[in-house]
Design a protein around this motif. Sequence first.
Motif, PDB file in Angstrom:
ATOM      1  N   LEU A   1       0.833  -1.196   0.000  1.00  0.00           N
ATOM      2  CA  LEU A   1       0.000   0.000   0.000  1.00  0.00           C
ATOM      3  C   LEU A   1       0.872   1.252   0.000  1.00  0.00           C
ATOM      4  O   LEU A   1       0.638   2.190  -0.766  1.00  0.00           O
ATOM      5  N   ARG A   2       1.893   1.244   0.824  1.00  0.00           N
ATOM      6  CA  ARG A   2       2.789   2.401   0.909  1.00  0.00           C
ATOM      7  C   ARG A   2       3.550   2.614  -0.393  1.00  0.00           C
ATOM      8  O   ARG A   2       3.706   3.748  -0.858  1.00  0.00           O
ATOM      9  N   ALA A   3       4.004   1.539  -1.017  1.00  0.00           N
ATOM     10  CA  ALA A   3       4.731   1.656  -2.287  1.00  0.00           C
ATOM     11  C   ALA A   3       3.823   2.187  -3.394  1.00  0.00           C
ATOM     12  O   ALA A   3       4.246   3.042  -4.189  1.00  0.00           O
ATOM     13  N   ASP A   4       2.593   1.707  -3.459  1.00  0.00           N
ATOM     14  CA  ASP A   4       1.661   2.216  -4.472  1.00  0.00           C
ATOM     15  C   ASP A   4       1.336   3.686  -4.231  1.00  0.00           C
ATOM     16  O   ASP A   4       1.225   4.466  -5.182  1.00  0.00           O
ATOM     17  N   HIS A   5       1.203   4.078  -2.982  1.00  0.00           N
ATOM     18  CA  HIS A   5       0.951   5.485  -2.667  1.00  0.00           C
ATOM     19  C   HIS A   5       2.131   6.343  -3.110  1.00  0.00           C
ATOM     20  O   HIS A   5       1.955   7.411  -3.700  1.00  0.00           O
ATOM     21  N   HIS A   6       3.337   5.869  -2.840  1.00  0.00           N
ATOM     22  CA  HIS A   6       4.540   6.617  -3.216  1.00  0.00           C
ATOM     23  C   HIS A   6       4.666   6.721  -4.741  1.00  0.00           C
ATOM     24  O   HIS A   6       4.908   7.799  -5.276  1.00  0.00           O
ATOM     25  N   ARG A   7       4.489   5.607  -5.431  1.00  0.00           N
ATOM     26  CA  ARG A   7       4.591   5.622  -6.901  1.00  0.00           C
ATOM     27  C   ARG A   7       3.484   6.463  -7.524  1.00  0.00           C
ATOM     28  O   ARG A   7       3.697   7.137  -8.514  1.00  0.00           O
ATOM     29  N   GLY A   8       2.305   6.390  -6.961  1.00  0.00           N
ATOM     30  CA  GLY A   8       1.176   7.143  -7.492  1.00  0.00           C
ATOM     31  C   GLY A   8       1.309   8.638  -7.307  1.00  0.00           C
ATOM     32  O   GLY A   8       0.703   9.414  -8.041  1.00  0.00           O
ATOM     33  N   SER A   9       2.109   9.054  -6.334  1.00  0.00           N
ATOM     34  CA  SER A   9       2.262  10.485  -6.088  1.00  0.00           C
ATOM     35  C   SER A   9       3.378  11.105  -6.911  1.00  0.00           C
ATOM     36  O   SER A   9       3.549  12.319  -6.888  1.00  0.00           O
ATOM     37  N   GLN A  10       4.140  10.295  -7.633  1.00  0.00           N
ATOM     38  CA  GLN A  10       5.215  10.831  -8.459  1.00  0.00           C
ATOM     39  C   GLN A  10       4.652  11.474  -9.712  1.00  0.00           C
ATOM     40  O   GLN A  10       3.697  10.987 -10.300  1.00  0.00           O
ATOM     41  N   MET A  11       5.267  12.554 -10.091  1.00  0.00           N
ATOM     42  CA  MET A  11       4.846  13.279 -11.274  1.00  0.00           C
ATOM     43  C   MET A  11       5.992  13.295 -12.273  1.00  0.00           C
ATOM     44  O   MET A  11       7.166  13.261 -11.908  1.00  0.00           O
TER      45      MET A  11
END
Length: 162
Positions: free
Chosen positions: A38-48
Amino acid sequence: MSGRFKSEGDWAVARLSAARGRTSAFLSAEEGEAAERLRADHHRGSQMASITQRWDLSPRSGRGRGAEDLSDAALDARARLDRAIEAVGPELSGLLLDICCHLKGLEEVERERLWPARSAKMLLKAGLGILARHYGITGRCARGTGIRRWRDADARPTVSPG
């Protein structure tokens, strides 16, 4: 926990996943892995994607599309995060986002939500169990977490004609 994250020592999930002395860890390996995903997906999803020119990197030829790859990966991560949050439900999703993604402490979450002491710990375990089931990572470590039944799976009641 794998040690990938800088502040892992301060992360509530890392502390609860570590066995201390003779006692076993509060969170199972599956629950810890679900929190990391969950944390990894949140981190990857917040990258622009970068919109400025970068002089420090050489151009990539044939190895990828650069910003388009990052955008696709971020969109995929956001979709996985949305599905995971939907699977957990509205009651526990905020708690999981606060603790796993925004790295808030258990006491801080309890104080913000006016919850009793140590209640966030139990709700975190329940939410991560649901999340592990959603990710399909339950059952890897036998810890007696299976569904218990009072009869065998193939037992069927019979009705005698009366």
